[in-house]
Enzyme design. Structure first.
Site, PDB file in Angstrom:
ATOM      1  CG  HIS A 286      -2.049   0.990   1.114  1.00  6.48           C
ATOM      2  ND1 HIS A 286      -1.858   2.358   1.132  1.00  6.48           N
ATOM      3  CD2 HIS A 286      -3.387   0.796   0.961  1.00  6.48           C
ATOM      4  CE1 HIS A 286      -3.034   2.957   1.003  1.00  6.48           C
ATOM      5  NE2 HIS A 286      -3.969   2.044   0.902  1.00  6.48           N
ATOM      6  CG  ASP A 327      -8.261  -4.207  -1.069  1.00  5.93           C
ATOM      7  OD1 ASP A 327      -9.446  -3.870  -0.931  1.00  5.93           O
ATOM      8  OD2 ASP A 327      -7.355  -3.425  -1.387  1.00  5.93           O
TER       9      ASP A 327
END
Length: 392
Positions: A286, A327
């Site tokens: 990320h 996710d």
């Protein structure tokens, strides 16, 4: 650690700044600081943050350059007191989201995001849930119906908006669950999905961790809509539309495809095939969290992912050095609890509604329209006979 961190003298030399400027960068979250392991009175500074600032400084600070950089993971573009990412953690109004997720409900978190205004839970309600064959369709229908009927938010009292936000969140939970029920969102979803008490608490944790994430694409869309004075439901609908894209709330489907590859070929082969093709490993890494997504870390610590996902995580981390993001954690949770296929998106949408509404209220209070300019790169303008620019 020596390669990852710099001392103050090194930072001052590389950036050509004074100590007070360095302290300002740290206080604004632009350079991460940590205590020196050999001398707690001194600090070390993250080298990657310094390198990024140095690169921006080398390119110059023309207004157009700053604006272009700000669009994608760049400089902050508007002020907000709601959420920030700093020190590798996610903060809701100054409180660590991972800590809040240990015992807060989504409704309590929503109230915190709104600044403590309005009800955490509404009174008993009656009526039928909005029509729609799927939970996703019901979410869109519920917000669209209200957006088509509700008055603009501009000029309304903050408490009235907060109460409306609580009502909207209730309607979204109803749409997701497919029935009008009472209680916190995680219990209502748990009943709809046939999840036991332990699973319901995992849903609660996930909802709190997903409630807001600073100025992501869907939140920016919600704030743009709110800046026009549109109703809260219209702002939330704008957020939902942005969330539905495969690069945002739809990312879980890409993670599922990666997991399916691992199921067919084995985790190690699935990872090596992705890397050989130059493809990404969805669910890992990320941009805002170089040391790992704290939301994923908090959620994955609360349950045991299925063996296939645990193996895929191990192989991906070993091959790429990337850690799982939220996710991946959501897909793991959905599989562990045998949730519906679309559950990661539904959890994302329900939870993030709390953040969209808080941002919509905050944006409305500024009284400012969000209207950036485009940097034109099209065909040359043709000057007409009248001296003005004609049609090209």
């Amino acid at each position: 650690m020596a390669n990852d961190w710099l001392d103050a003298e090194q930072v001052l030399e590389r950036l050509g700044i004074r100590p007070q400027t360095l302290y300002a960068y740290v206080s604004r979250g632009r350079i991460e600081a940590a205590a020196h392991p050999d001398d707690p009175r001194r600090s070390l500074y993250r080298a990657s943050d310094v390198a990024a600032l140095s690169a921006r400084k080398a390119r110059g600070r023309r207004a157009a350059d700053v604006a272009a950089e700000a669009i994608a993971w760049g400089e902050p573009v508007l002020a907000s007191a709601i959420t920030t990412v700093a020190g590798g953690r996610l903060w809701y109004r100054g409180r660590d989201a991972a800590v809040l997720a240990q015992d807060h409900t989504l409704e309590q978190t929503a109230r915190l995001l709104r600044g403590g205004h309005g009800a955490a839970l509404k009174a008993a309600r009656t009526g039928e849930v909005v029509a729609g064959e799927t939970a996703r369709a019901r979410l869109f229908n519920a917000l669209a119906l209200r957006a088509g009927a509700e008055a603009p938010a501009r000029g309304r009292a903050p408490l009235a908006l907060a109460m409306e936000a609580a009502s909207l969140l209730d309607a979204v939970v109803d749409a997701a669950a497919g029935e009008v029920t009472e209680g916190p969102a995680h219990l209502r979803l748990a009943r709809a999905w046939g999840v036991d008490a332990a699973g319901a608490d995992l849903l609660r944790t996930a909802l709190v961790l997903l409630a807001d994430h600073e100025l992501n694409a869907s939140t920016f869309a919600a704030r743009v809509a709110a800046s026009t004075g549109a109703s809260l439901s219209a702002a939330a609908l704008a957020g939902l539309c942005a969330l539905s894209g495969p690069l945002h709330g739809g990312m879980a489907a890409r993670v599922e495809a990666f997991v399916a590859e691992a199921d067919r070929a084995g985790p190690a082969r699935a990872v090596s095939a992705r890397l050989a093709q130059g493809s990404s490993t969805p669910g890992f890494g990320h941009p805002l969290y170089p040391d790992g997504d704290p939301r994923a870390r908090a959620l994955l610590a609360a349950f045991e992912p299925p063996a296939l996902l645990a193996d895929l995580r191990r192989e991906t981390e070993a091959a790429t050095g990337q850690l799982p993001n939220i996710d991946f954690a959501l897909v793991g949770l959905a599989r562990a609890l045998a949730l519906p296929t679309d559950a990661p998106f539904i959890l994302f949408a329900v939870a993030r509604t709390a953040g969209w509404l808080a941002h919509a209220i905050e944006q409305g209070q500024t009284g400012r329209l969000i209207r950036p300019r485009a940097r034109y790169v099209g065909e040359a303008l043709v000057v007409g006979a009248g001296g003005g620019a004609g049609q090209v």
